[in-house]
Design a protein around this motif. Structure first.
Motif, PDB file in Angstrom:
ATOM      1  N   THR A  67      82.431  41.175  65.387  1.00 14.78           N
ATOM      2  CA  THR A  67      82.960  41.982  66.439  1.00 14.78           C
ATOM      3  C   THR A  67      82.271  42.024  67.752  1.00 14.78           C
ATOM      4  OG1 THR A  67      81.852  43.923  65.631  1.00 14.78           O
ATOM      5  CG2 THR A  67      84.253  43.416  64.816  1.00 14.78           C
ATOM      6  N   VAL A  68      80.971  41.445  67.734  1.00 14.30           N
ATOM      7  CA  VAL A  68      80.259  41.442  69.089  1.00 14.30           C
ATOM      8  C   VAL A  68      79.842  40.143  69.236  1.00 14.30           C
ATOM      9  CG1 VAL A  68      77.996  42.210  69.909  1.00 14.30           C
ATOM     10  CG2 VAL A  68      79.264  43.657  68.409  1.00 14.30           C
ATOM     11  N   HIS A  69      80.094  39.507  70.398  1.00 14.56           N
ATOM     12  CA  HIS A  69      79.815  38.224  70.884  1.00 14.56           C
ATOM     13  C   HIS A  69      79.211  38.318  72.365  1.00 14.56           C
ATOM     14  CE1 HIS A  69      82.493  36.863  67.786  1.00 14.56           C
ATOM     15  NE2 HIS A  69      83.342  37.763  67.970  1.00 14.56           N
ATOM     16  N   TYR A  70      78.559  37.404  72.653  1.00  9.30           N
ATOM     17  CA  TYR A  70      77.849  37.431  73.836  1.00  9.30           C
ATOM     18  C   TYR A  70      77.930  35.980  74.576  1.00  9.30           C
ATOM     19  CZ  TYR A  70      73.565  35.655  71.666  1.00  9.30           C
ATOM     20  OH  TYR A  70      72.634  34.903  70.877  1.00  9.30           O
ATOM     21  N   VAL A  71      77.897  35.995  75.905  1.00 14.15           N
ATOM     22  CA  VAL A  71      77.785  34.798  76.438  1.00 14.15           C
ATOM     23  C   VAL A  71      76.588  35.109  77.621  1.00 14.15           C
ATOM     24  CG1 VAL A  71      78.896  33.033  78.364  1.00 14.15           C
ATOM     25  CG2 VAL A  71      80.248  34.307  76.240  1.00 14.15           C
ATOM     26  N   SER A  72      75.604  34.050  77.445  1.00 16.34           N
ATOM     27  CA  SER A  72      74.435  34.275  78.247  1.00 16.34           C
ATOM     28  C   SER A  72      74.220  32.887  79.185  1.00 16.34           C
ATOM     29  CB  SER A  72      73.034  34.103  77.417  1.00 16.34           C
ATOM     30  OG  SER A  72      71.987  34.362  78.118  1.00 16.34           O
ATOM     31  N   PHE A  73      74.013  33.083  80.469  1.00 17.73           N
ATOM     32  CA  PHE A  73      74.089  32.340  81.837  1.00 17.73           C
ATOM     33  C   PHE A  73      72.634  31.650  81.659  1.00 17.73           C
ATOM     34  CE2 PHE A  73      77.637  34.503  84.423  1.00 17.73           C
ATOM     35  CZ  PHE A  73      78.528  34.075  83.338  1.00 17.73           C
ATOM     36  N   SER A  74      72.622  30.672  82.162  1.00 21.78           N
ATOM     37  CA  SER A  74      71.324  29.825  82.363  1.00 21.78           C
ATOM     38  C   SER A  74      70.583  30.485  83.573  1.00 21.78           C
ATOM     39  CB  SER A  74      71.484  28.441  83.029  1.00 21.78           C
ATOM     40  OG  SER A  74      72.259  28.470  84.117  1.00 21.78           O
ATOM     41  N   ARG A  75      71.362  31.227  84.585  1.00 22.55           N
ATOM     42  CA  ARG A  75      70.453  32.004  85.643  1.00 22.55           C
ATOM     43  C   ARG A  75      71.625  33.124  86.088  1.00 22.55           C
ATOM     44  NH1 ARG A  75      72.933  30.963  90.437  1.00 22.55           N
ATOM     45  NH2 ARG A  75      74.071  28.971  90.868  1.00 22.55           N
ATOM     46  N   ASN A  76      71.312  33.807  87.082  1.00 17.25           N
ATOM     47  CA  ASN A  76      72.155  34.940  87.572  1.00 17.25           C
ATOM     48  C   ASN A  76      73.140  34.111  88.315  1.00 17.25           C
ATOM     49  OD1 ASN A  76      72.526  37.076  90.287  1.00 17.25           O
ATOM     50  ND2 ASN A  76      72.724  37.752  88.272  1.00 17.25           N
ATOM     51  N   PHE A  77      74.371  34.461  88.136  1.00 15.00           N
ATOM     52  CA  PHE A  77      75.511  33.680  88.796  1.00 15.00           C
ATOM     53  C   PHE A  77      76.322  34.832  89.684  1.00 15.00           C
ATOM     54  CE2 PHE A  77      74.500  30.116  86.145  1.00 15.00           C
ATOM     55  CZ  PHE A  77      74.756  29.285  86.678  1.00 15.00           C
ATOM     56  N   GLY A  78      76.169  36.304  89.271  1.00 15.78           N
ATOM     57  CA  GLY A  78      76.694  37.049  90.002  1.00 15.78           C
ATOM     58  C   GLY A  78      77.880  37.906  89.100  1.00 15.78           C
ATOM     59  N   LYS A  79      78.275  38.809  89.778  1.00 21.19           N
ATOM     60  CA  LYS A  79      79.430  39.960  88.967  1.00 21.19           C
ATOM     61  C   LYS A  79      80.562  38.928  88.830  1.00 21.19           C
ATOM     62  CE  LYS A  79      82.408  43.532  90.036  1.00 21.19           C
ATOM     63  NZ  LYS A  79      82.829  44.654  91.041  1.00 21.19           N
ATOM     64  N   GLU A  80      81.136  38.343  89.693  1.00 21.69           N
ATOM     65  CA  GLU A  80      82.389  37.696  89.500  1.00 21.69           C
ATOM     66  C   GLU A  80      82.415  36.605  88.352  1.00 21.69           C
ATOM     67  OE1 GLU A  80      85.203  38.638  90.843  1.00 21.69           O
ATOM     68  OE2 GLU A  80      84.315  40.270  92.041  1.00 21.69           O
ATOM     69  N   ALA A  81      81.361  35.743  88.699  1.00 18.18           N
ATOM     70  CA  ALA A  81      81.128  34.818  87.400  1.00 18.18           C
ATOM     71  C   ALA A  81      81.152  35.399  86.126  1.00 18.18           C
ATOM     72  CB  ALA A  81      79.927  34.060  87.761  1.00 18.18           C
ATOM     73  N   GLY A  82      80.458  36.708  86.104  1.00 18.86           N
ATOM     74  CA  GLY A  82      80.268  37.366  84.828  1.00 18.86           C
ATOM     75  C   GLY A  82      81.602  37.640  84.188  1.00 18.86           C
ATOM     76  N   LEU A  83      82.556  38.150  85.170  1.00 18.42           N
ATOM     77  CA  LEU A  83      83.876  38.850  84.807  1.00 18.42           C
ATOM     78  C   LEU A  83      84.666  37.656  84.527  1.00 18.42           C
ATOM     79  CD1 LEU A  83      84.943  41.444  87.735  1.00 18.42           C
ATOM     80  CD2 LEU A  83      84.547  41.845  85.113  1.00 18.42           C
ATOM     81  N   LEU A  84      84.696  36.413  85.086  1.00 16.22           N
ATOM     82  CA  LEU A  84      85.443  35.252  84.700  1.00 16.22           C
ATOM     83  C   LEU A  84      85.122  34.714  83.378  1.00 16.22           C
ATOM     84  CD1 LEU A  84      87.427  33.169  85.722  1.00 16.22           C
ATOM     85  CD2 LEU A  84      85.604  31.705  86.640  1.00 16.22           C
ATOM     86  N   ALA A  85      83.765  34.786  83.216  1.00 11.53           N
ATOM     87  CA  ALA A  85      83.321  34.083  81.882  1.00 11.53           C
ATOM     88  C   ALA A  85      83.744  34.898  80.600  1.00 11.53           C
ATOM     89  CB  ALA A  85      81.832  34.156  81.952  1.00 11.53           C
ATOM     90  N   GLY A  86      83.766  36.245  80.904  1.00 10.82           N
ATOM     91  CA  GLY A  86      83.962  37.280  79.857  1.00 10.82           C
ATOM     92  C   GLY A  86      85.669  37.050  79.591  1.00 10.82           C
ATOM     93  N   LEU A  87      86.562  36.972  80.553  1.00 12.14           N
ATOM     94  CA  LEU A  87      87.935  36.827  80.449  1.00 12.14           C
ATOM     95  C   LEU A  87      88.132  35.454  79.607  1.00 12.14           C
ATOM     96  CD1 LEU A  87      89.268  38.080  83.620  1.00 12.14           C
ATOM     97  CD2 LEU A  87      89.207  39.362  81.680  1.00 12.14           C
TER      98      LEU A  87
END
Length: 313
Positions: A67-87
């Motif tokens: 039930t718990v999954h995660y996506v980890s970026f190579s660096r900080n890409f910002g809030k909007e990138a985080g929302l997009l990746a999650g979707l």
């Protein structure tokens, strides 16, 4: 059986992640009738955190791999990138976007889901009734931003609306069809349309830690939103240039007529220099507006990815 996905961007949120997970799980357990035909999926997005956020997510995933999954970026890409990746990494029939600090109260989820399941809406959004506990300057800037952007943009953004919302898969797919690099999610949520209603709630304090948004960052974010959803600044620059040109032409005629009729040309270098500085300043201001739009075009033309994934589970 349908799935509800929770998209949870995280940036240096080590102390809040487990609190968030336990709080949501308690809400699910306390409302068995609301979620009896629903399985829940968590999609955490680690936006290049410098604290122990990633290890906390690894531990949580190891304890709840289904039930718990995660996506980890190579660096900080910002809030909007985080929302997009999650979707992009969700599979749910219903998808919620939430802040991990619990300023988006999970207790609203049962009501949001019930309203969405009626079929009358495609999105249940949320908005704060007030901004109690927030610095006055931040509240003032927020009100000013909503006032300005709603006057100059065709896409209306609800004041005090949060990113916290529960959407149907159809709406999420529509959002993911927008490929633009420069993203402002509150505007995108409204631009795609769909039937949306809002629930109000009292402003909530963070469960732990401190906000990572400075006033300067919020100001830049607001400017990006205006540029992304309105061409009015360009029209202002055009109008200003045209008005100054007209004034300049009239001034030339006045000087010439005074010289011919009264042999009295305009004297004084101070006034001349002041006018030149004023016009020069306005020209630079207009060039700055145009440059901002050109910069956005330049970034879009590179076709770089919104984010780079280093690790995911």
């Amino acid at each position: 059986m349908k799935t509800m996905s929770l998209v949870v961007p995280c940036y240096n949120e080590e102390p809040t992640i487990e609190i968030f997970y336990n709080t949501v799980e308690k809400v699910l357990a306390d409302n068995p009738e609301s979620f009896k035909d629903i399985t829940t999926e968590y999609v955490f997005v680690n936006d290049g955190s410098s604290d122990d956020t990633l290890n906390v997510l690894r531990t949580l995933n190891a304890a709840h791999p289904d039930t718990v999954h995660y996506v980890s970026f190579s660096r900080n890409f910002g809030k909007e990138a985080g929302l997009l990746a999650g979707l992009e990494h969700t599979i749910g029939d219903y998808v919620a976007v939430m802040d991990v600090d619990l300023q988006d109260p999970p207790t609203l989820l049962p009501k949001m889901l019930a309203m969405l399941q009626t079929g009358d809406y495609d999105c249940i959004g949320t908005m704060r009734e007030n901004r109690v506990g927030e610095p006055m300057i931040r509240s003032f800037l927020s009100r000013s931003f909503y006032s300005v952007v709603n006057k100059i943009s065709k896409v209306q953004i609800i004041p005090n609306a949060r990113d916290y919302r529960l959407m149907t898969r159809q709406m999420v797919d529509a959002i993911l069809e927008l490929p633009e690099y420069n993203r402002f999610s509150k505007g995108i949520f409204n631009w795609v349309g769909f039937r949306t209603t809002y629930l109000k709630f009292e402003n909530q304090p963070r469960s732990a830690g401190e906000t990572h948004w400075s006033i300067w960052q919020l100001f830049n974010y607001s400017m990006d939103a205006i540029v992304d959803f309105s061409d009015v600044p360009l029209k202002i620059a055009t109008f200003t240039g045209g008005l100054l040109s007209l004034i300049s032409i009239i001034s030339i005629f006045v000087v010439i007529i005074r010289k011919i009729l009264f042999d009295n040309s305009v004297s004084g270098w101070a006034s001349t220099v002041t006018i030149l500085l004023l016009i020069g300043g306005i020209q630079l201001f207009c060039l700055g507006i145009i440059g901002n739009y050109i910069g956005k075009i330049y970034i879009e033309s590179k076709h770089r990815p919104h984010y780079i994934v280093q690790e995911k589970k």
